[in-house]
Design an enzyme around this catalytic site. Structure first.
Site, PDB file in Angstrom:
ATOM      1  N   HIS A 133       0.839  -1.210   0.000  1.00  0.00           N
ATOM      2  CA  HIS A 133       0.000   0.000   0.000  1.00  0.00           C
ATOM      3  C   HIS A 133       0.867   1.250   0.000  1.00  0.00           C
ATOM      4  O   HIS A 133       2.068   1.179   0.259  1.00  0.00           O
ATOM      5  CB  HIS A 133      -0.936   0.029   1.223  1.00  0.00           C
ATOM      6  N   LYS A 137      -0.745   5.014   4.557  1.00  0.00           N
ATOM      7  CA  LYS A 137      -1.671   4.089   5.236  1.00  0.00           C
ATOM      8  C   LYS A 137      -1.317   3.967   6.708  1.00  0.00           C
ATOM      9  O   LYS A 137      -0.160   3.776   7.066  1.00  0.00           O
ATOM     10  CB  LYS A 137      -1.649   2.722   4.545  1.00  0.00           C
TER      11      LYS A 137
HETATM   12  N1  LIG Z   1     -12.793  -0.934   2.710  1.00  0.00           N
HETATM   13  C1  LIG Z   1     -12.201  -0.510   1.586  1.00  0.00           C
HETATM   14  O1  LIG Z   1     -12.508  -0.949   0.457  1.00  0.00           O
HETATM   15  C2  LIG Z   1     -11.134   0.555   1.699  1.00  0.00           C
HETATM   16  C3  LIG Z   1     -10.516   1.073   0.548  1.00  0.00           C
HETATM   17  C4  LIG Z   1      -9.619   2.131   0.712  1.00  0.00           C
HETATM   18  C5  LIG Z   1      -9.334   2.630   1.969  1.00  0.00           C
HETATM   19  N2  LIG Z   1      -9.941   2.077   3.061  1.00  0.00           N
HETATM   20  C6  LIG Z   1      -9.751   2.618   4.405  1.00  0.00           C
HETATM   21  O2  LIG Z   1     -10.540   3.804   4.487  1.00  0.00           O
HETATM   22  C7  LIG Z   1      -9.931   4.720   5.398  1.00  0.00           C
HETATM   23  C8  LIG Z   1      -9.752   6.064   4.700  1.00  0.00           C
HETATM   24  O3  LIG Z   1      -8.876   5.937   3.611  1.00  0.00           O
HETATM   25  P1  LIG Z   1      -8.407   7.235   2.779  1.00  0.00           P
HETATM   26  O4  LIG Z   1      -7.404   6.705   1.820  1.00  0.00           O
HETATM   27  O5  LIG Z   1      -9.570   8.005   2.277  1.00  0.00           O
HETATM   28  O6  LIG Z   1      -7.653   8.069   3.948  1.00  0.00           O
HETATM   29  P2  LIG Z   1      -7.441   9.656   4.053  1.00  0.00           P
HETATM   30  O7  LIG Z   1      -6.377   9.841   5.081  1.00  0.00           O
HETATM   31  O8  LIG Z   1      -7.230  10.231   2.695  1.00  0.00           O
HETATM   32  O9  LIG Z   1      -8.837  10.204   4.609  1.00  0.00           O
HETATM   33  C9  LIG Z   1      -9.279  10.042   5.935  1.00  0.00           C
HETATM   34  C10 LIG Z   1     -10.152  11.232   6.257  1.00  0.00           C
HETATM   35  O10 LIG Z   1     -10.784  11.015   7.529  1.00  0.00           O
HETATM   36  C11 LIG Z   1     -10.784  12.274   8.198  1.00  0.00           C
HETATM   37  N3  LIG Z   1     -11.005  12.144   9.639  1.00  0.00           N
HETATM   38  C12 LIG Z   1     -10.106  12.101  10.667  1.00  0.00           C
HETATM   39  N4  LIG Z   1     -10.740  12.034  11.847  1.00  0.00           N
HETATM   40  C13 LIG Z   1     -12.071  12.053  11.565  1.00  0.00           C
HETATM   41  C14 LIG Z   1     -13.243  12.029  12.365  1.00  0.00           C
HETATM   42  N5  LIG Z   1     -13.170  11.980  13.708  1.00  0.00           N
HETATM   43  N6  LIG Z   1     -14.451  12.043  11.752  1.00  0.00           N
HETATM   44  C15 LIG Z   1     -14.550  12.103  10.420  1.00  0.00           C
HETATM   45  N7  LIG Z   1     -13.467  12.142   9.592  1.00  0.00           N
HETATM   46  C16 LIG Z   1     -12.251  12.125  10.166  1.00  0.00           C
HETATM   47  C17 LIG Z   1      -9.424  12.887   7.853  1.00  0.00           C
HETATM   48  O11 LIG Z   1      -9.396  14.278   8.121  1.00  0.00           O
HETATM   49  C18 LIG Z   1      -9.374  12.560   6.365  1.00  0.00           C
HETATM   50  O12 LIG Z   1     -10.007  13.559   5.578  1.00  0.00           O
HETATM   51  C19 LIG Z   1      -8.653   4.038   5.870  1.00  0.00           C
HETATM   52  O13 LIG Z   1      -8.919   3.364   7.088  1.00  0.00           O
HETATM   53  C20 LIG Z   1      -8.351   3.033   4.767  1.00  0.00           C
HETATM   54  O14 LIG Z   1      -7.598   1.921   5.246  1.00  0.00           O
HETATM   55  C21 LIG Z   1     -10.817   1.060   2.943  1.00  0.00           C
END
Ligand SMILES: NC(=O)c1ccc[n+]([C@@H]2O[C@H](COP(=O)([O-])OP(=O)(O)OC[C@H]3O[C@@H](n4cnc5c(N)ncnc54)[C@H](O)[C@@H]3O)[C@@H](O)[C@H]2O)c1
Length: 249
Positions: A133, A137
Site C-alpha cells: 500500500h 496508510k
Molecule cells: N474498505 C475498503 O474498500 C477501503 C478502501 C480504501 C481505503 N480504506 C480505508 O478507508 C480509510 C480512509 O482511507 P483514505 O485513503 O480516504 O484516507 P485519508 O487519510 O485520505 O482520509 C481520511 C479522512 O478522515 C478524516 N477524519 C479524521 N478524523 C475524523 C473524524 N473523527 N471524523 C470524520 N473524519 C475524520 C481525515 O481528516 C481525512 O479527511 C482508511 O482506514 C483506509 O484503510 C478502505
C-alpha cells in the site's frame, strides 16, 4: 439516495464524485473537527464512513444514536466487531462493513478459499500473504490482508494463526506489509515449495473500485435492518449492475 459522507479524504472525495455521477445526493459531510449537529438538520438515507482507524468507533456510535444506516470502509477497528454486531442486533441498527469493497478482491477471496482447501493435499507448499500500500496508510497489515489470512486459516489444516512480517513457527501464516509510494493496494497470496511458487494477485489500478463497491453497499443497505458483509451483497447483486457501474469509469 441522500448520503452522509464521514471522512472527506482520498476515498470520501472519490465516493462523492461517483455517487453524484450515479444520481445520488451528498446531503452532509463530516470530517475531523466537524460537529454532528449539522447532520440532525438533514434527511439522510445512508452514511458511508472512510475516516480513520482511531475515529471510526465514535462515528459508528454517532450514527447508531441517530439510527442512520451505516456502511463502514475505514479499517483498523476489527477487534470491536463482536461488540458492534451485538449492538446492531440489540438496537435494531443497519450496518454493513467490508475491509475491501472491490468486486475483484471479493473474487480473490473466493479463489483464496478454494486454493487453501486444494493445497491441504500438498503440505510441501508454504502459504504467505503480501500486501503493498501507499506510504500514508495508518494500519498494518491491511484489513484486506487480515480477511484473506483468516479465510486461509479457516480452510487450511497447516496454519492456525497469522503474524506480521514474520512467522514464529510452521503453524503461523506470515503476512508481509510493504509501504511503497502511492500504491493503491496489491494483495498476493503465494504458496512456495522447493521447486516452484504459485501466486494469485489482486492489484487495484485506482481507488474507484473501492468507492463503487461502497456506494453499491449503501444502495443495498439503505432499506434493510441488520449486520451485513460483502457475502450478503454479492448474493443479491446482478452482473448487469456491476457492468453498469464499471462502464462509468
Ligand atoms: N474498505 C475498503 O474498500 C477501503 C478502501 C480504501 C481505503 N480504506 C480505508 O478507508 C480509510 C480512509 O482511507 P483514505 O485513503 O480516504 O484516507 P485519508 O487519510 O485520505 O482520509 C481520511 C479522512 O478522515 C478524516 N477524519 C479524521 N478524523 C475524523 C473524524 N473523527 N471524523 C470524520 N473524519 C475524520 C481525515 O481528516 C481525512 O479527511 C482508511 O482506514 C483506509 O484503510 C478502505
Amino acid at each position: 439516495m441522500d448520503i452522509l459522507l464521514i471522512g472527506y479524504g482520498k476515498m470520501g472525495k472519490m465516493i462523492e464524485r461517483l455517487a453524484l455521477e450515479k444520481g445520488h445526493n451528498i446531503a452532509c459531510i463530516i470530517d475531523k473537527d466537524d460537529s454532528w449537529n449539522k447532520v440532525d438538520k438533514k434527511k439522510i438515507d445512508v452514511a458511508i464512513d472512510f475516516s480513520t482507524p482511531s475515529s471510526v468507533i465514535n462515528n459508528i456510535d454517532s450514527c447508531f444514536k441517530r439510527h442512520i444506516p451505516l456502511v463502514v470502509g475505514a479499517t483498523g477497528w476489527y477487534d470491536n466487531i463482536p461488540m458492534i454486531k451485538q449492538r446492531v442486533l440489540d438496537e435494531k441498527q443497519s450496518f454493513f462493513y467490508s475491509s475491501n469493497f472491490s468486486i475483484g478482491v471479493y473474487m480473490l477471496r473466493m479463489l483464496n478459499i478454494s486454493l487453501a482447501k486444494m493445497m491441504n493435499a500438498y503440505p510441501s507448499y508454504n502459504p504467505k500473504i503480501t500486501e503493498i500500500h501507499h506510504i500514508h496508510k495508518l494500519d498494518a497489515p491491511s484489513g484486506t490482508a487480515i480477511t484473506l489470512a483468516n479465510d486461509l486459516i479457516n480452510n487450511s489444516n497447516k496454519k492456525t494463526s497469522w503474524q506480521l512480517n514474520q512467522a514464529k513457527d510452521e503453524k503461523t501464516l506470515e503476512i508481509d506489509a510493504k509501504r511503497i509510494g502511492e500504491e493503491c493496494g496489491t494483495h498476493i497470496i503465494s504458496y512456495d515449495s522447493p521447486v516452484d511458487t504459485i501466486e494469485i494477485t489482486h492489484k487495484a489500478k485506482t481507488r474507484e473500485g473501492f468507492a463503487l463497491g461502497a456506494i453499491m453497499a449503501g444502495e443495498f443497505l439503505c432499506d434493510k435492518q441488520g449486520f451485513y458483509t460483502m457475502d450478503d451483497m454479492m448474493k443479491e447483486i446482478s452482473s448487469e449492475n456491476i457492468k453498469k457501474s464499471y462502464a462509468k469509469i
